[in-house]
Design an enzyme around this catalytic site. Structure first.
Site, PDB file in Angstrom:
ATOM      1  N   ASN A 210       2.256  -3.812 -10.666  1.00 25.09           N
ATOM      2  CA  ASN A 210       2.099  -4.612  -9.575  1.00 25.09           C
ATOM      3  C   ASN A 210       1.317  -6.047  -9.715  1.00 25.09           C
ATOM      4  OD1 ASN A 210      -0.696  -4.651  -8.380  1.00 25.09           O
ATOM      5  ND2 ASN A 210      -0.172  -2.304  -8.142  1.00 25.09           N
ATOM      6  N   ASP A 280       1.648   3.735  -5.262  1.00 19.13           N
ATOM      7  CA  ASP A 280       1.947   4.729  -4.314  1.00 19.13           C
ATOM      8  C   ASP A 280       2.802   5.996  -5.086  1.00 19.13           C
ATOM      9  OD1 ASP A 280       0.666   3.572  -2.317  1.00 19.13           O
ATOM     10  OD2 ASP A 280       2.457   2.609  -1.641  1.00 19.13           O
ATOM     11  N   LYS A 290      10.441   6.069 -26.420  1.00 20.59           N
ATOM     12  CA  LYS A 290      10.898   4.699 -25.703  1.00 20.59           C
ATOM     13  C   LYS A 290      12.317   5.161 -24.939  1.00 20.59           C
ATOM     14  CE  LYS A 290      12.450   0.103 -26.269  1.00 20.59           C
ATOM     15  NZ  LYS A 290      13.187  -0.627 -27.303  1.00 20.59           N
ATOM     16  N   LYS A 339      -3.317   2.512   9.576  1.00 24.21           N
ATOM     17  CA  LYS A 339      -4.282   2.943   8.424  1.00 24.21           C
ATOM     18  C   LYS A 339      -5.278   3.116   8.572  1.00 24.21           C
ATOM     19  CE  LYS A 339      -0.925   0.477   5.052  1.00 24.21           C
ATOM     20  NZ  LYS A 339      -0.665  -0.505   4.247  1.00 24.21           N
TER      21      LYS A 339
HETATM   22  N1  CTP Z   1      -5.003   3.012  -1.753  1.00 29.79           N
HETATM   23  C1  CTP Z   1      -5.600   4.299  -2.311  1.00 29.79           C
HETATM   24  N2  CTP Z   1      -4.773   5.223  -2.957  1.00 29.79           N
HETATM   25  C2  CTP Z   1      -3.471   5.011  -2.982  1.00 29.79           C
HETATM   26  C3  CTP Z   1      -3.104   3.916  -2.539  1.00 29.79           C
HETATM   27  C4  CTP Z   1      -3.811   2.987  -1.525  1.00 29.79           C
HETATM   28  O1  CTP Z   1      -6.979   3.946  -2.476  1.00 29.79           O
HETATM   29  N3  CTP Z   1      -2.885   5.898  -3.735  1.00 29.79           N
HETATM   30  C5  CTP Z   1      -5.758   2.141  -0.918  1.00 29.79           C
HETATM   31  C6  CTP Z   1      -5.821   0.647  -1.224  1.00 29.79           C
HETATM   32  O2  CTP Z   1      -6.876   0.695  -2.327  1.00 29.79           O
HETATM   33  C7  CTP Z   1      -6.222   0.140  -0.001  1.00 29.79           C
HETATM   34  C8  CTP Z   1      -5.540   0.922   1.080  1.00 29.79           C
HETATM   35  O3  CTP Z   1      -5.376   2.277   0.423  1.00 29.79           O
HETATM   36  O4  CTP Z   1      -7.585   0.042   0.277  1.00 29.79           O
HETATM   37  C9  CTP Z   1      -4.204   0.606   1.640  1.00 29.79           C
HETATM   38  O5  CTP Z   1      -3.225   0.083   0.700  1.00 29.79           O
HETATM   39  P1  CTP Z   1      -1.823  -0.380   0.701  1.00 29.79           P
HETATM   40  O6  CTP Z   1      -1.057  -0.439  -0.212  1.00 29.79           O
HETATM   41  O7  CTP Z   1      -1.908  -1.299   1.674  1.00 29.79           O
HETATM   42  O8  CTP Z   1      -1.269   0.989   1.774  1.00 29.79           O
HETATM   43  P2  CTP Z   1      -0.682   2.271   1.467  1.00 29.79           P
HETATM   44  O9  CTP Z   1      -1.658   3.460   2.103  1.00 29.79           O
HETATM   45  O10 CTP Z   1      -0.396   2.557   0.078  1.00 29.79           O
HETATM   46  O11 CTP Z   1       0.429   2.235   2.370  1.00 29.79           O
HETATM   47  P3  CTP Z   1       1.789   1.563   2.268  1.00 29.79           P
HETATM   48  O12 CTP Z   1       2.231   1.188   0.788  1.00 29.79           O
HETATM   49  O13 CTP Z   1       3.244   2.296   2.771  1.00 29.79           O
HETATM   50  O14 CTP Z   1       1.672   0.282   3.214  1.00 29.79           O
END
Ligand code: CTP
Length: 403
Positions: A210, A280, A290, A339
């Site tokens: 990302n 995620d 590859k 959250k």
């Molecule tokens: N986070 C984490 N581990 C993951 C995903 C997210 O620790 N596997 C943490 C990020 O570092 C951040 C928080 O969760 O502090 C929220 O991340 P965000 O991407 O905004 O939310 P998600 O929980 O991933 O939910 P969504 O993508 O559905 O908004």
């Protein structure tokens, strides 16, 4: 500690503003600092070693060969002695050397050996200052954690008026003193910070990643460290660097590696701030070779990663504080509240990608902080270093930390 003199190494490079450095020595001393001077050969075209030595009451370091002769390796000893390195004036040449790791004089050699806070006061002709090469070098040093003491507009030695004039010694002294005399609010606290993106491999040459630059997490690490905390920074791939003796950096690539590092570090941490943009989903399997181009569409099965923030929140004891981030593009506040509640964090720092200049790939950010006591605080669009100050200040208040 507050009554002990601050050790400042003043680096002077060859610009006309070098004459102002003489007053700077005096001003630092008035603020209970001891000053040692390192001057480049060009600086000595503008100020004499005798004036520098007389004012600083210390030997002036100028000759790299003199340094090489010394068995004590003086640039290392000087870097150890220093609490801060202040380079004023910093010419385009010395900035270029610092940014590119060139060490061919006493000052540029010291810079590479110094892991203490560095303050750089650029001073040069306006066109030189605005040249992309110089701008890029200044930006590189800023990203590596150097404090840039911005030059101002004014009358320049070349007879023109414009940007590039070094700030007056009084202003420079105040900026340095302010930054160095911060209350050590977090002394004795261990802080775990995650930063940057994660890269989830698809095959030996591809990954899912990302746009996170890691800047927010790095700025948080610097801020906590400058307030006395022992920081462990677990970071995904980023070009950023950090040089602070209180920061231990752990490089990881995937969400699983980030989780593992956090699991190891969290039990001994007082505070955890999860600023990383963790994937995620990760490919269910990494192709051993590859993946070749063939069909019109390609499907890669993904599986959910473990939520690191939620995992740590489940394990947290009543003396630990866990802060998460929320990156949203719609229903921001509502999603962030959800959250906060679902992950059982103490606090959530909300970034909205709808705010211009905020979030990924920007030097600035605009955040709203929500805590589990129902407080909500929205900030303004600021440099990420200042946003880090606000977040860390909020955490200090939340934990009722006082000097
Ligand atoms: N986070 C984490 N581990 C993951 C995903 C997210 O620790 N596997 C943490 C990020 O570092 C951040 C928080 O969760 O502090 C929220 O991340 P965000 O991407 O905004 O939310 P998600 O929980 O991933 O939910 P969504 O993508 O559905 O908004």
């Amino acid at each position: 500690m507050p009554n002990q003199p601050l050790h400042i190494v003043l680096g002077i490079s060859g610009g006309i503003a070098a004459y102002k450095s003489l007053s700077l020595i005096r001003l630092f001393q008035k603020n209970n600092a001891e000053v040692k001077v390192v001057a480049t050969p060009n600086a000595l075209q503008f100020v004499t070693p005798l004036s520098l030595q007389t004012l600083s009451q210390n030997k002036v370091y100028t000759d790299p060969f003199q340094i090489l002769e010394n068995v004590d390796v003086e640039h290392i000893a000087l870097a150890e002695w220093a609490d801060a390195l202040v380079v004023a004036p910093a010419t385009a040449n010395i900035i270029g050397k610092f940014a590119n790791g060139i060490a061919d004089d006493a000052l540029s050699t010291l810079f590479l050996a110094c892991d203490k806070p560095v303050f750089i006061a650029p001073a040069m002709n306006t066109k030189m200052l605005h040249h992309p090469a110089v701008q890029q070098n200044i930006q590189t040093l800023h990203l590596r954690g150097c404090h840039i003491l911005e030059s101002s507009a004014g009358y320049l030695a070349c007879g023109t008026t414009g940007d590039g004039r070094m700030q007056e010694p009084e202003a420079l002294c105040e900026l340095v003193m302010q930054a160095m005399s911060r209350p050590a609010l977090f002394t004795g606290k261990k802080v775990l910070i995650t930063a940057g993106p994660t890269y989830e491999p698809i095959d030996p040459v591809r990954f899912i990643g990302n746009f996170s630059s890691g800047l927010m997490g790095f700025r948080l690490a610097e801020t906590f460290a400058s307030l006395g905390a022992q920081v462990t920074l677990v970071t995904g791939p980023t070009h950023l660097s950090i040089a602070h003796p209180n920061v231990q950096r752990i490089n990881v690539q995937t969400a699983a590696q980030m989780l593992e590092a956090c699991q190891t570090e969290f039990p001994s941490s007082d505070i955890a701030v999860m600023a990383a943009a963790v994937a995620d989903y990760t490919p269910a399997e990494v192709a051993p070779e590859k993946i070749k181009k063939s069909a019109q569409t390609l499907q890669i099965p993904l599986q959910k990663t473990t939520d690191i923030l939620a995992t740590l929140c489940k394990q947290k004891t009543k003396n630990q504080c866990v802060v998460g981030f929320a990156l949203e593009t719609e229903n921001e506040l509502e999603n962030a509240q959800t959250k906060l509640k679902n992950k059982k964090a103490d606090m959530i720092v909300l970034n909205s990608l709808r705010n211009e200049g905020a979030g990924f790939q920007h030097a600035t950010n605009l955040v709203t902080i929500l805590d589990k006591n129902g407080n909500v605080q929205t900030g303004k669009l600021k440099d990420k270093a200042q946003v880090a100050e606000d977040i860390v200040g909020y955490i200090a208040n939340y934990l009722k930390l006082t000097k």
